[in-house]
Design a protein around this motif. Sequence first.
Motif, PDB file in Angstrom:
ATOM      1  N   THR A 208       5.582   4.309   3.396  1.00  0.00           N
ATOM      2  CA  THR A 208       6.327   5.029   2.366  1.00  0.00           C
ATOM      3  C   THR A 208       7.574   5.657   2.971  1.00  0.00           C
ATOM      4  O   THR A 208       8.662   5.630   2.380  1.00  0.00           O
TER       5      THR A 208
ATOM      6  N   THR B 199      -0.648   4.160  -6.338  1.00  0.00           N
ATOM      7  CA  THR B 199      -1.824   4.947  -5.938  1.00  0.00           C
ATOM      8  C   THR B 199      -2.684   5.305  -7.147  1.00  0.00           C
ATOM      9  O   THR B 199      -3.814   5.779  -6.986  1.00  0.00           O
ATOM     10  N   ASP B 200      -2.162   5.065  -8.348  1.00  0.00           N
ATOM     11  CA  ASP B 200      -2.941   5.307  -9.571  1.00  0.00           C
ATOM     12  C   ASP B 200      -3.691   4.062 -10.034  1.00  0.00           C
ATOM     13  O   ASP B 200      -4.515   4.145 -10.948  1.00  0.00           O
TER      14      ASP B 200
ATOM     15  N   ARG C  53      -0.236   3.908   5.345  1.00  0.00           N
ATOM     16  CA  ARG C  53       0.431   3.973   4.045  1.00  0.00           C
ATOM     17  C   ARG C  53       1.576   4.980   4.065  1.00  0.00           C
ATOM     18  O   ARG C  53       2.659   4.729   3.538  1.00  0.00           O
TER      19      ARG C  53
ATOM     20  N   ASN D 219      -7.677   2.773  -3.508  1.00  0.00           N
ATOM     21  CA  ASN D 219      -7.523   4.035  -4.237  1.00  0.00           C
ATOM     22  C   ASN D 219      -8.831   4.662  -4.690  1.00  0.00           C
ATOM     23  O   ASN D 219      -8.828   5.669  -5.400  1.00  0.00           O
TER      24      ASN D 219
ATOM     25  N   THR E 225      -4.628   5.747   5.554  1.00  0.00           N
ATOM     26  CA  THR E 225      -3.776   6.850   5.131  1.00  0.00           C
ATOM     27  C   THR E 225      -2.530   6.993   5.985  1.00  0.00           C
ATOM     28  O   THR E 225      -1.417   7.140   5.463  1.00  0.00           O
TER      29      THR E 225
ATOM     30  N   PHE F 145      -6.329  -2.627  -5.107  1.00  0.00           N
ATOM     31  CA  PHE F 145      -6.099  -1.200  -5.270  1.00  0.00           C
ATOM     32  C   PHE F 145      -7.384  -0.467  -5.653  1.00  0.00           C
ATOM     33  O   PHE F 145      -7.485   0.746  -5.459  1.00  0.00           O
TER      34      PHE F 145
ATOM     35  N   THR G 243       0.821  -1.216   0.000  1.00  0.00           N
ATOM     36  CA  THR G 243       0.000   0.000   0.000  1.00  0.00           C
ATOM     37  C   THR G 243       0.854   1.265   0.000  1.00  0.00           C
ATOM     38  O   THR G 243       0.318   2.363  -0.171  1.00  0.00           O
TER      39      THR G 243
END
Length: 275
Positions: free
Chosen positions: A192, A157-158, A188, A168, A185, A164, A151
């Motif tokens: 990242t 994220t697209d 994720r 998304n 959120t 997804f 994630t």
Amino acid sequence: MAAKQILLITGGNTGLGYEAIKALYASATPYEILMGSRKISNGEQAIEKLKQEVKESSSNVSVVQADVTSDESLEKLVGGIESKYGKLDVLINNAGAGYDTQIQSGALSIREAYNASWDTNVTGTQVLTTLSMPLLIKSKNPRLLFVTSGTSSLIQTDLSEGMFARLNAAPDAGWPKQGQLNPVTSYRSTKTGLNMLMREWARILRNDPVKVFAISPGFLATGLGGVGAEQLKKMGAQDPAIGGKFIRDVVEGKRDEHEGKIVRSDFFDSPVQPY
């Protein structure tokens, strides 16, 4: 007989961490496995379960207290490893948490939840990794693993297919937003951040023998974040044992060509995560 590799995994008493220990304990390679657990009693119960599920092993497993939100706990942990073993061959930074559902329920404010997420998933990982580095450097074949998440990918994220599509999906216009599915959120964003932390360690250790990886184990039914394993299975989550065996493969050198990268498990199309 080969000397046992000293291996520490945080969050080892449950979920993916437990499955990784189970896979390593069943391996022909001998390990001295240190199961990091916030509570010793939880680790002891997990070891009892492990020995019922894996009857024979060339490895040894013991529980160590490891609270990644406490510097005191981590300093004591690393000091104990140094005193007993004098080195560390493998560090698997697996401990993680998600608090998004607690924002929804009102149990935590946004700030409280985000701070808790970053403290557990990134800051605590950085503290333990830094404390452990002198012991890793002493190993003949040191490995440093960070458990990330699919994630966390910026590129993905697209995507609007498979899991997804749920992650998304954009909610309807207007405010406040109602009915957004599976908000993750803060989780994720911390993962990242963890990816960059891994890349920084890969840079810092470029001239040292430490092999650095981030592991994206896939969508697993671990119950992380309070969703519940059964609910996650209904959403398409895989058996956590898949992720555990994947971590074992990385520890045992089967993904060395992807050193310094984010590698993903075999049931995905590509062995390297496109971040």
